[in-house]
Design an enzyme around this catalytic site. Structure first.
Site, PDB file in Angstrom:
ATOM      1  N   SER A   1       8.110  -2.544  -2.595  1.00  0.00           N
ATOM      2  CA  SER A   1       8.093  -1.089  -2.677  1.00  0.00           C
ATOM      3  C   SER A   1       8.258  -0.608  -4.118  1.00  0.00           C
ATOM      4  CB  SER A   1       9.164  -0.521  -1.745  1.00  0.00           C
ATOM      5  OG  SER A   1       8.990   0.853  -1.552  1.00  0.00           O
TER       6      SER A   1
ATOM      7  N   ASP B   1       0.289   1.314   5.243  1.00  0.00           N
ATOM      8  CA  ASP B   1       1.407   0.625   5.899  1.00  0.00           C
ATOM      9  C   ASP B   1       2.445   1.616   6.414  1.00  0.00           C
ATOM     10  OD1 ASP B   1       2.822   1.510   3.685  1.00  0.00           O
ATOM     11  OD2 ASP B   1       3.376  -0.473   2.956  1.00  0.00           O
TER      12      ASP B   1
ATOM     13  N   HIS C   1       5.896  -0.742   6.379  1.00  0.00           N
ATOM     14  CA  HIS C   1       6.334  -0.883   4.992  1.00  0.00           C
ATOM     15  C   HIS C   1       7.582  -1.754   4.833  1.00  0.00           C
ATOM     16  CE1 HIS C   1       6.432   0.229   0.795  1.00  0.00           C
ATOM     17  NE2 HIS C   1       7.675   0.651   0.897  1.00  0.00           N
TER      18      HIS C   1
END
Length: 545
Positions: A124, A447, A500
């Protein structure tokens, strides 16, 4: 050896439940400096426990750590590079010397393990953070770490980026603009006024906005590359190539897009994702020639800039700009990635002035220009070069097949003087089951947090082969994981999830990481593994290479 880059901190859940205002005060940074407010110190947890679990029973890195242990990794050969995700990337070094600690730990691991290079696994925002690190470590002091141009080549085998928002996420725009995302906007419709008005004195959204707008790191996520990357008023790279109503197959074994079942797009209405914010559904769908817009600055400065909001208990930046500016922002009608910065500067001048000193959002004309040696450019892959490390590998690993926020339909709210004046218009729908417009949000493939366009474009085009962004020709690989929900409750969050965070438990992703950590190369993994249309979209983007 493995370096795990995490942007999670522990011990933040329970305090937010039983003392929310105290928690918000302690999680806020100084609105002027972007560092600690007077008398308050909050720091990241160190060690592998920093991000193995987010909360009891909710894993983040724990499954991957356990699998690395199965092939012989232990604490001395794994390092969790936890950092304070609220700070701008350069300020993590100013306050905590986090970048220096990462550099020292990597050097120690290489020196004590026979010169074997490390595999770095960011997730991320950690992807952008490590991109910043690779420029910082090369740069001379005092701005950089002084490692020199060969440091990455000597110390890093591969960087395996998971869910990387390389080019930003539209969700960050709605977060900065109105503290909303799709789920929050929907919650607002079920409990109108409960979260953001004076009911019981909560004013939750105002507290959240005041807190999150002190987190300079959020501005690293604003879409980069403008209309060249994200599309303009009448075009977007993705077109109508994603069916938001399609059910996901439970299969992660497809190795090329020819095996993916055909989706009938004949009845799907073209979506113009280039309009990241539109005020009204008619504006979102009309051709640009049919939209009457008022100049953002026209007459907006003639009225009194300070609204009569002296009775507001919770100050937010909107309380300083006045109704005339709020109306002007809405009258401009539609904002692309090229004008979204103007909007944020217009309604949030203090926030953007601070963030603009640490982050950039453009495309470099000449990467040899000395100005790009400044740290504000280091986390923007379109305004910085990859290291001179031709033997290093870079992976873009992310989930696909989940509708992901890409653009928004907004409205102006006139509920109370002290409320946030802009809201996602959740009453706006696309009109069909397969529509990518639901609850005021346009979705594209991704995602659930990062669109494919952001996660995959640099590996598909910007860094593919020798380019001005990748002058040494570092090999880049795209590894996509088609989302499949859990088959039953016993499977928990799923072993084939592309979401995610849940992707951290995806068996195919874990296998790829384990193989590279054990010595395999990208070619031995089979090269690219693609489900989406990322290469097709890359061809539509006129990016100078």
């Amino acid at each position: 050896m493995c370096i795990l880059c995490s942007n999670l901190m522990l011990e933040v859940i329970l305090p937010s439940l039983y003392r929310p205002l105290c928690w918000a005060q302690h999680m806020s940074l100084d609105n002027e400096t972007g560092l600690d407010p007077p008398g308050i110190r909050v720091r990241p947890v160190s060690g592998l426990v920093a991000a193995d679990y987010f909360a009891a029973g909710y894993f983040v890195w724990a499954v991957l750590i356990a699998n690395l242990a199965q092939i012989g990794y232990e604490e001395k050969t794994m390092y969790m590079a936890a950092y304070d995700w609220r700070l701008s990337f350069q300020n993590t070094e100013v306050r905590d010397q986090t970048l220096s600690r990462i550099k020292s730990n990597i050097e120690l691991m290489v020196a004590t393990n026979g010169g074997k290079k490390v595999v770095v696994i960011p997730h991320s925002m950690g992807v952008l953070y490590f991109l910043h690190f690779m420029k910082w470590v090369e740069a001379p002091p005092p701005m950089g770490g002084g490692g020199g141009s060969e440091w990455c080549a000597k110390h890093i085998k591969a960087v395996m980026n998971i869910g990387g928002p390389f080019l930003g996420v539209p969700k960050s725009v709605s977060g900065l603009f109105s503290v909303e995302a799709r789920d929050i906007a929907i919650a607002r419709t079920f409990a109108p006024g409960f979260l953001d008005k004076d009911v019981f004195g909560l004013q939750t959204f105002q507290h959240l906005m005041r807190m999150t707008r002190t987190w300079d790191s959020t501005m690293s996520m604003i879409p980069k590359g403008g209309e060249t990357i994200w599309g303009g008023l009448d075009w977007s790279p993705e077109g109508s190539s994603f069916n938001c109503g399609a059910k996901t197959l439970r299969n992660n074994s497809i190795n090329n897009t020819d095996q993916i079942p055909n989706i009938n797009l004949a009845n799907m209405k073209n979506v113009n994702y280039g309009r990241i914010i539109s005020f009204g559904k008619d504006v979102a769908e009309a051709h640009s020639s049919k939209i009457e817009r008022v100049d953002l600055l026209q007459d907006s400065m003639k009225a009194d800039m300070l609204a009569n909001l002296t009775n507001c208990d919770i100050w937010i930046e909107y309380h300083d700009i006045g109704d005339h500016r709020i109306k002007a922002a809405a009258d401009y009608k539609v904002y692309t990635a090229g004008s979204i910065l103007d909007l944020l500067h217009f309604v949030s001048p203090k926030l953007m002035a601070r963030g603009g000193a640490h982050f950039s959002y453009g495309i470099a004309d000449n990467l040899d220009d000395p100005k790009y040696q400044h740290y504000k450019y280091w986390s923007n892959p379109l305004e910085t070069k990859l290291p001179d490390a031709p033997d290093m590998e870079i992976y873009s690993m992310y989930g696909v097949g989940i509708p992901t926020e890409r653009a928004y339909v907004y409205k102006v709210t006139t509920a109370t003087d002290c409320s946030i004046p802009f809201q996602i218009d959740t009453s706006v729908e696309g009109g069909s089951e397969d529509s990518c417009l639901k609850g005021g949000v346009f979705s594209a493939d991704g995602d659930e947090t990062v669109p494919v366009l952001s996660a995959g474009l640099m590996a598909a085009k910007g860094w593919r082969g020798k380019t001005r962004f990748n002058p040494s020709g570092i090999p880049t690989y795209i590894r996509e994981y088609s989302h499949a929900p859990p088959a039953n409750l016993l499977e928990g969050r799923g072993t084939q999830s592309g979401a995610h965070v849940d992707i951290m438990g995806n068996f195919a992703l874990i296998e790829d990481i384990i193989r590279v950590a054990a010595g395999a190369t990208g070619k031995e993994l089979g090269g690219d593994h693609v489900y989406s249309d990322i290469f097709k979209w890359a061809e539509r983007i006129n990016l100078q290479l």
